[in-house]
Design an enzyme around this catalytic site. Structure first.
Site, PDB file in Angstrom:
ATOM      1  N   HIS A  77      -3.313  -5.388   1.931  1.00 34.05           N
ATOM      2  CA  HIS A  77      -2.481  -5.615   3.107  1.00 34.05           C
ATOM      3  C   HIS A  77      -2.592  -7.118   3.558  1.00 34.05           C
ATOM      4  O   HIS A  77      -3.224  -7.363   4.692  1.00 34.05           O
ATOM      5  CB  HIS A  77      -3.143  -4.851   4.214  1.00 34.05           C
ATOM      6  CG  HIS A  77      -3.047  -3.186   3.960  1.00 34.05           C
ATOM      7  ND1 HIS A  77      -2.037  -2.605   4.541  1.00 34.05           N
ATOM      8  CD2 HIS A  77      -3.812  -2.145   3.483  1.00 34.05           C
ATOM      9  CE1 HIS A  77      -1.995  -1.286   4.365  1.00 34.05           C
ATOM     10  NE2 HIS A  77      -2.970  -1.320   3.565  1.00 34.05           N
ATOM     11  N   CYS A 122       0.981  -1.135  -0.089  1.00 33.43           N
ATOM     12  CA  CYS A 122      -0.128  -0.011  -0.051  1.00 33.43           C
ATOM     13  C   CYS A 122       0.877   1.225  -0.010  1.00 33.43           C
ATOM     14  O   CYS A 122       1.600   1.358  -0.976  1.00 33.43           O
ATOM     15  CB  CYS A 122      -0.910  -0.069   1.392  1.00 33.43           C
ATOM     16  SG  CYS A 122      -2.622   0.845   0.974  1.00 33.43           S
ATOM     17  N   GLU A 162      -0.609  -8.267   5.537  1.00 32.32           N
ATOM     18  CA  GLU A 162      -0.014  -8.236   7.191  1.00 32.32           C
ATOM     19  C   GLU A 162      -1.401  -8.076   7.925  1.00 32.32           C
ATOM     20  O   GLU A 162      -1.305  -8.543   9.389  1.00 32.32           O
ATOM     21  CB  GLU A 162       0.884  -7.245   7.401  1.00 32.32           C
ATOM     22  CG  GLU A 162       0.306  -5.766   7.302  1.00 32.32           C
ATOM     23  CD  GLU A 162       0.107  -5.184   6.008  1.00 32.32           C
ATOM     24  OE1 GLU A 162       0.232  -5.915   5.119  1.00 32.32           O
ATOM     25  OE2 GLU A 162       0.051  -3.938   5.933  1.00 32.32           O
TER      26      GLU A 162
HETATM   27  N1  GLN Z   1      -3.555   6.362   1.212  1.00 32.65           N
HETATM   28  C1  GLN Z   1      -2.210   6.024   1.686  1.00 32.65           C
HETATM   29  C2  GLN Z   1      -1.178   7.001   0.798  1.00 32.65           C
HETATM   30  O1  GLN Z   1      -1.454   7.358  -0.151  1.00 32.65           O
HETATM   31  C3  GLN Z   1      -1.991   4.601   1.693  1.00 32.65           C
HETATM   32  C4  GLN Z   1      -2.815   3.754   2.708  1.00 32.65           C
HETATM   33  C5  GLN Z   1      -2.363   2.474   3.183  1.00 32.65           C
HETATM   34  O2  GLN Z   1      -1.194   2.184   3.199  1.00 32.65           O
HETATM   35  N2  GLN Z   1      -3.331   1.569   3.668  1.00 32.65           N
HETATM   36  O3  GLN Z   1      -0.055   7.007   1.144  1.00 32.65           O
END
Ligand code: GLN
Length: 194
Positions: A171, A77, A173
């Site tokens: 995710h 992410c 994790e």
């Molecule tokens: N929205 C976050 C970003 O742009 C990422 C979100 C996340 O890691 N769950 O950095």
């Protein structure tokens, strides 16, 4: 296996727990010297601008870039955003992977969602994986030696790989299913850099 988890901001503890369940020796990385003798590094989910600024503040940007030339890195992410070369806005990036990524591409926090999907490259591929998206990005383009390796049923790319570099919009994790972490440990062990 000695694996690091970048521990500046975000859900690094969850990655640590998943790796330890698989028997890995885990180091929390906060300073450049913590990268020494690691075979792989995970950059967790969180907020990519915050993590990027902290990487600059702790002089980690260049050392992690150099690490990624030979060793495995997995970004989940926010971590995937930091691996990308193009994000379409100014923010500190590792710029290691030949990919363009769009932040918050699924909408706001309220649009976070989960989906069950078979993931062909995992162990027991017939068993669906529970994917969790929290304001996740979409990988909008890959080029050169980067490959899109997983897409949603509508075709939007949510995982990419370039040699030993791996990025996921979601995710693993946050689940009890350790197969993505297992996959990353295999990648970290492998000789492949191409
Ligand atoms: N929205 C976050 C970003 O742009 C990422 C979100 C996340 O890691 N769950 O950095």
């Amino acid at each position: 296996m000695k694996i690091g988890v970048l521990a500046l901001q975000g859900d690094f503890r969850e990655h640590r727990i998943s790796l330890e369940k698989l028997g890995a020796d885990v180091t929390e990385v906060r300073l450049p010297e913590h990268l020494e003798s690691l075979q792989g590094l995970i950059i967790p989910g969180g907020e990519s601008t915050a993590i990027g600024k902290l990487m600059v503040a702790y002089d980690l940007l260049e050392p992690i870039r150099a690490f990624g030339q030979t060793q495995a890195i997995w970004g989940t992410c926010a971590g995937a955003i930091l691996l990308a070369k193009e994000v379409g806005r100014e923010q500190p990036l590792l710029s290691l992977m030949n990919m363009e990524i769009k932040r918050n591409a699924f909408g706001r926090q309220i649009d976070s969602f989960e989906i069950e999907m078979a993931v062909p490259f995992l162990p027991s591929p017939e068993k669906p994986y529970h994917l969790t998206f929290i304001r996740g990005p979409i990988i909008t383009r890959v080029w050169g030696n980067a490959r899109a390796v997983l897409s949603l049923p509508d075709g939007r790319t949510i995982a990419a790989r370039q040699g030993k570099l791996f990025a996921t919009s979601f995710h693993p994790e946050l689940t009890n299913d350790l197969r993505f972490h297992q996959y990353f440990l295999e990648l970290a062990k492998s000789e492949s850099i191409g």
